[in-house]
Structures are given as structure tokens and as C-alpha cells.
Motif scaffolding. Sequence first.
Motif, short mmCIF file in Angstrom:
data_model
loop_
_atom_site.label_atom_id
_atom_site.label_comp_id
_atom_site.label_asym_id
_atom_site.label_seq_id
_atom_site.Cartn_x
_atom_site.Cartn_y
_atom_site.Cartn_z
N TYR A 36 0.95 -1.19 -0.12
CA TYR A 36 0.00 0.07 0.08
C TYR A 36 0.88 1.16 0.09
CZ TYR A 36 -3.49 -3.49 1.59
OH TYR A 36 -4.33 -4.68 1.75
N GLU A 37 2.02 1.16 0.85
CA GLU A 37 2.90 2.37 0.81
C GLU A 37 3.43 2.61 -0.61
OE1 GLU A 37 4.84 5.32 3.45
OE2 GLU A 37 3.02 4.05 3.56
N ILE A 38 3.86 1.46 -1.26
CA ILE A 38 4.39 1.75 -2.59
C ILE A 38 3.54 2.44 -3.70
CG2 ILE A 38 5.25 0.47 -4.58
CD1 ILE A 38 6.78 -1.21 -2.42
N PHE A 39 2.22 1.98 -3.46
CA PHE A 39 1.17 2.34 -4.51
C PHE A 39 1.20 3.94 -4.20
CE2 PHE A 39 -1.60 -1.73 -4.06
CZ PHE A 39 -0.95 -2.29 -5.19
N LEU A 40 1.21 4.38 -2.91
CA LEU A 40 0.90 5.77 -2.71
C LEU A 40 2.17 6.36 -3.13
CD1 LEU A 40 -0.94 7.96 -1.41
CD2 LEU A 40 -0.10 7.31 0.88
N LEU A 41 3.30 6.18 -2.39
CA LEU A 41 4.36 7.08 -2.62
C LEU A 41 4.83 7.10 -3.91
CD1 LEU A 41 6.14 6.71 0.75
CD2 LEU A 41 4.63 8.35 0.06
N SER A 57 0.80 17.16 -5.32
CA SER A 57 1.53 15.78 -5.38
C SER A 57 0.78 14.68 -4.40
CB SER A 57 3.12 15.94 -5.14
OG SER A 57 3.52 16.81 -6.25
N VAL A 58 0.57 15.18 -3.15
CA VAL A 58 -0.18 14.27 -2.15
C VAL A 58 -1.80 14.15 -2.69
CG1 VAL A 58 -0.88 13.87 0.14
CG2 VAL A 58 1.57 14.53 -0.53
N ALA A 59 -2.26 15.14 -3.01
CA ALA A 59 -3.47 15.26 -3.34
C ALA A 59 -3.93 14.28 -4.56
CB ALA A 59 -4.33 16.75 -3.36
N HIS A 60 -3.13 14.68 -5.63
CA HIS A 60 -3.15 14.07 -6.80
C HIS A 60 -2.93 12.32 -6.62
CE1 HIS A 60 -2.70 12.83 -11.05
NE2 HIS A 60 -1.65 12.37 -10.65
N ALA A 61 -1.96 12.02 -5.83
CA ALA A 61 -1.57 10.68 -5.52
C ALA A 61 -2.90 9.97 -4.72
CB ALA A 61 -0.44 10.56 -4.86
N LEU A 62 -3.45 10.88 -3.75
CA LEU A 62 -4.47 10.39 -3.14
C LEU A 62 -5.86 9.95 -4.13
CD1 LEU A 62 -4.61 11.68 0.26
CD2 LEU A 62 -4.49 9.17 0.01
N ALA A 116 -0.81 12.91 5.39
CA ALA A 116 -0.74 14.20 6.29
C ALA A 116 0.65 14.63 6.67
CB ALA A 116 -1.39 14.11 7.81
N VAL A 117 1.54 13.74 7.02
CA VAL A 117 3.06 13.93 7.27
C VAL A 117 3.53 14.25 6.07
CG1 VAL A 117 5.03 12.70 7.87
CG2 VAL A 117 3.06 12.39 9.12
N MET A 118 3.27 13.82 4.90
CA MET A 118 3.88 14.30 3.50
C MET A 118 3.59 15.61 3.25
SD MET A 118 5.64 11.78 2.65
CE MET A 118 5.99 12.11 0.72
N THR A 119 2.43 16.14 3.64
CA THR A 119 1.91 17.40 3.36
C THR A 119 2.39 18.50 4.33
OG1 THR A 119 -0.20 16.59 2.45
CG2 THR A 119 -0.24 18.78 3.26
N LEU A 120 2.82 17.94 5.46
CA LEU A 120 3.38 18.97 6.31
C LEU A 120 4.86 18.99 6.24
CD1 LEU A 120 1.44 17.69 9.82
CD2 LEU A 120 1.26 19.93 8.66
N LEU A 121 5.58 18.01 5.85
CA LEU A 121 6.88 18.18 5.47
C LEU A 121 7.32 18.85 4.24
CD1 LEU A 121 8.14 14.62 6.23
CD2 LEU A 121 8.65 16.47 7.53
#
Length: 168
Positions: A36-41, A57-62, A116-121
Amino acid sequence: QWGWGGPALGVSGTVPIESYVPMMMFAIVFGLSMDYEIFLLSRVHEAWLRTADAKASVAHALEITARVITCAALIMVSVFAAFIISDNIVVKMLGLGLAVSVLIDATVVRLLLVPAVMTLLGPAAWWTPRWLDRILPHVRTEGEEQLPAEGGPRGDAPRSGARPGGGA
């Protein structure tokens, strides 16, 4: 172990948790969660290399992967929950534990905490020290063209672990 919910699961009385059950659950859930992590990241990273906009980028990936992750998790939860009908107590433990673990991991961790963490970072999530960036391989898994020497999102050539704004 304490008998909570035992009658609903077809277990009478208290039953100790076998010592190898948590270890087996950890190994199986870890393997599934990495999928699941690889699909997303991988999708976040592709969008990041294209746009250099961490939040977008995070929004598009989600948008692309949330359904895939949710469906895969629901399939695995259903498979593991089916183990609960077994007569073997250890199989029931594994089935219930794995079903709950996959459900929590896919929904709370992979679809809520990681984005959330990816967006904050922001851009810092993709920062790599220069010395490490030089020795790591830079593979384009989807076969897209290599970026030209001066053709990155902001004029430099971002690599797999580099920040598109420079600094890596």
C-alpha cells in the motif's frame, strides 16, 4: 485472551494467545502495508518530480490510489475475516488480528497519517543529502524519458531523491 467477544467468535472461555501469533501477524501485515505504501508514495513522487508542489502531489496521488488501496485492503480484510469461521482457535486469532490490523493500517496509517505527514513536510520530505544522492541508483520505473540536464521543474535536473527546487 480475557474472553471478551469469545461467544460471538465461537470460543468458550478464555484462551491464551499463542506466542508465535503476534510475530506471524507482524510479518504478514508489514508485507501488505509496504504494498500500500509503494502504491501511494510512487504516485506522490511522480507528481512531485513533475510539479514540485508537495501538497498538490499528495492530493493527486490520493485521488489516484485511494480506491486501489481501499479495495485491496477490503479484499484482504474479507479473506482474513473468513478465517474466523474455522474451528481452530489459532486460525481464528490470526484471522481476527490480521483483519483488524489491515483495516487500521490501510485506512488510518496509509490514507490518513502518511499523506498528512507528507503534506506537512512539504519539499523536505524529498530532501536527500548530496553524498547519498550520488551513490543511490536513479531508476525510472515507468520508463519515462530522462529529464534533460537543465529541464527540471525549476531549472535544475531533479533525480529520484532530489528536491526539484535544488538543495540535494
